[in-house]
Write an enzyme that holds these catalytic residues in place. Sequence first.
Site, mmCIF file in Angstrom:
data_model
loop_
_atom_site.group_PDB
_atom_site.id
_atom_site.type_symbol
_atom_site.label_atom_id
_atom_site.label_comp_id
_atom_site.label_asym_id
_atom_site.label_seq_id
_atom_site.Cartn_x
_atom_site.Cartn_y
_atom_site.Cartn_z
ATOM 1 N N TRP A 10 0.815 -1.225 0.000
ATOM 2 C CA TRP A 10 0.000 0.000 0.000
ATOM 3 C C TRP A 10 0.846 1.271 0.000
ATOM 4 O O TRP A 10 0.314 2.376 -0.127
ATOM 5 C CB TRP A 10 -0.934 0.023 1.219
ATOM 6 C CG TRP A 10 -1.947 -1.072 1.237
ATOM 7 C CD1 TRP A 10 -2.200 -1.995 0.248
ATOM 8 C CD2 TRP A 10 -2.880 -1.365 2.297
ATOM 9 N NE1 TRP A 10 -3.210 -2.845 0.635
ATOM 10 C CE2 TRP A 10 -3.644 -2.485 1.884
ATOM 11 C CE3 TRP A 10 -3.124 -0.793 3.539
ATOM 12 C CZ2 TRP A 10 -4.649 -3.028 2.693
ATOM 13 C CZ3 TRP A 10 -4.120 -1.348 4.342
ATOM 14 C CH2 TRP A 10 -4.870 -2.452 3.910
ATOM 15 N N LYS A 11 2.130 1.130 0.208
ATOM 16 C CA LYS A 11 3.037 2.291 0.273
ATOM 17 C C LYS A 11 2.480 3.316 1.282
ATOM 18 O O LYS A 11 1.931 2.918 2.291
ATOM 19 C CB LYS A 11 3.247 2.872 -1.122
ATOM 20 C CG LYS A 11 3.660 1.778 -2.119
ATOM 21 C CD LYS A 11 4.164 2.291 -3.413
ATOM 22 C CE LYS A 11 4.523 1.092 -4.309
ATOM 23 N NZ LYS A 11 5.160 1.457 -5.549
ATOM 24 N N HIS A 95 12.628 -2.839 -1.029
ATOM 25 C CA HIS A 95 11.809 -2.306 -2.117
ATOM 26 C C HIS A 95 12.618 -1.214 -2.823
ATOM 27 O O HIS A 95 13.374 -0.483 -2.181
ATOM 28 C CB HIS A 95 10.500 -1.734 -1.558
ATOM 29 C CG HIS A 95 9.565 -1.335 -2.652
ATOM 30 N ND1 HIS A 95 9.693 -0.141 -3.315
ATOM 31 C CD2 HIS A 95 8.527 -1.991 -3.238
ATOM 32 C CE1 HIS A 95 8.754 -0.075 -4.255
ATOM 33 N NE2 HIS A 95 8.040 -1.179 -4.213
ATOM 34 N N GLU A 97 11.966 1.615 -3.794
ATOM 35 C CA GLU A 97 11.828 2.968 -3.234
ATOM 36 C C GLU A 97 12.703 3.132 -1.996
ATOM 37 O O GLU A 97 13.210 4.215 -1.715
ATOM 38 C CB GLU A 97 10.347 3.261 -2.937
ATOM 39 C CG GLU A 97 9.580 3.534 -4.223
ATOM 40 C CD GLU A 97 8.125 3.100 -4.219
ATOM 41 O OE1 GLU A 97 7.534 2.953 -3.142
ATOM 42 O OE2 GLU A 97 7.587 2.896 -5.331
ATOM 43 N N GLU A 167 11.217 -6.957 -9.106
ATOM 44 C CA GLU A 167 10.497 -5.735 -9.456
ATOM 45 C C GLU A 167 11.413 -4.833 -10.277
ATOM 46 O O GLU A 167 12.198 -4.065 -9.714
ATOM 47 C CB GLU A 167 10.068 -4.989 -8.186
ATOM 48 C CG GLU A 167 9.111 -5.781 -7.313
ATOM 49 C CD GLU A 167 8.196 -4.865 -6.527
ATOM 50 O OE1 GLU A 167 6.986 -5.056 -6.616
ATOM 51 O OE2 GLU A 167 8.698 -3.957 -5.837
ATOM 52 N N GLY A 173 4.995 1.554 -10.825
ATOM 53 C CA GLY A 173 4.179 2.769 -10.821
ATOM 54 C C GLY A 173 4.203 3.526 -12.142
ATOM 55 O O GLY A 173 3.761 4.668 -12.224
ATOM 56 N N SER A 212 3.563 -2.649 -11.934
ATOM 57 C CA SER A 212 2.361 -2.409 -12.741
ATOM 58 C C SER A 212 1.551 -3.672 -13.034
ATOM 59 O O SER A 212 1.042 -3.846 -14.141
ATOM 60 C CB SER A 212 2.722 -1.678 -14.038
ATOM 61 O OG SER A 212 3.319 -0.425 -13.751
ATOM 62 N N GLY A 233 1.363 -2.915 -6.266
ATOM 63 C CA GLY A 233 1.308 -1.602 -5.625
ATOM 64 C C GLY A 233 -0.048 -0.959 -5.870
ATOM 65 O O GLY A 233 -1.039 -1.282 -5.206
ATOM 66 N N GLY A 234 -0.101 -0.062 -6.844
ATOM 67 C CA GLY A 234 -1.301 0.731 -7.111
ATOM 68 C C GLY A 234 -2.602 -0.060 -7.119
ATOM 69 O O GLY A 234 -3.582 0.333 -6.462
HETATM 70 P P1 PGA Z 1 2.970 -0.866 -8.831
HETATM 71 O O1 PGA Z 1 3.983 -1.037 -7.603
HETATM 72 O O2 PGA Z 1 2.149 -2.124 -8.903
HETATM 73 O O3 PGA Z 1 2.159 0.344 -8.513
HETATM 74 O O4 PGA Z 1 3.826 -0.680 -10.062
HETATM 75 C C1 PGA Z 1 4.614 -2.265 -7.338
HETATM 76 C C2 PGA Z 1 5.481 -2.127 -6.130
HETATM 77 O O5 PGA Z 1 6.060 -1.058 -5.917
HETATM 78 O O6 PGA Z 1 5.626 -3.086 -5.337
#
Ligand code: PGA
Length: 253
Positions: A10-11, A95, A97, A167, A173, A212, A233-234
């Site tokens: 969910w970030k 991750h 990020e 990833e 994203g 994605s 993610g999203g």
């Molecule tokens: P995303 O993110 O599905 O929005 O691309 C994946 C993630 O960061 O784990």
Amino acid sequence: MRQPMVAGNWKMHGSRESITKLLGTIKANCDTIPAVDLVVFPPVIFLQQVQQLLAGSKIQWGAQNVHEQPSGAYTGEIAAGMLIEFGCSHVLIGHSERRTLFNESDELLAKKFMAAQQQGLTPILCVGETLIQREQAQTEAVIIEQLNKVIDLAGVEAFNHAIIAYEPVWAIGTGKTATPEQAQQVHALIREQIALKSENVAGKLRILYGGSVKPDNAATLFKMPDIDGGLVGGASLDAQAFLDIAQCSNSYY
Ligand code: PGA
């Protein structure tokens, strides 16, 4: 046979209200997906709420990060033992990020991986290359380096109690998904690297794809032989999309 897993990262999203709604829908429908492990990763501030909402359900939960020390003067940080107190089963380690925005190195991530396991958490180790690295044909070298740093410190047997998520940074994203063939190639590479040390561990290891993942591309990705589910993610913030993605995994096993 590896049980597939679909995990929702969910970030830094959500509120008390939105989480109650999101988990209410997922919980009400998760029995239709018996063959898939479901895990959600809320911001830590919501762990208590998530624990209350999910207690007794088949959905597990975890944290997006953890500190490498068991306790101490580390203002703002959270230790693995604290996550266990709130019922966490899993934790994301590395991750992209965290690697890029918070400068977490392979060495630090190997320590976090160990700290998590020592408290009984199952780490999901995230690996992946940037666009520049892919364009310069460094994908393989980058992934191997990211993996080896953890194997060197924790040992290959540690992957009996861990999951890997591939990833590609350029797919996170951005709406750009790796093709199933591109993803499969890297998943196979990851499994081969682990198999060099232990074929037994490699055969059982779950490797998730992230970047994605959406209901309309999940099925073709999850069909690939070395893709054991997804880190989403999203789309994991939308209950129906998350369930639809998990359903894609369900139907292939
Ligand atoms: P995303 O993110 O599905 O929005 O691309 C994946 C993630 O960061 O784990």
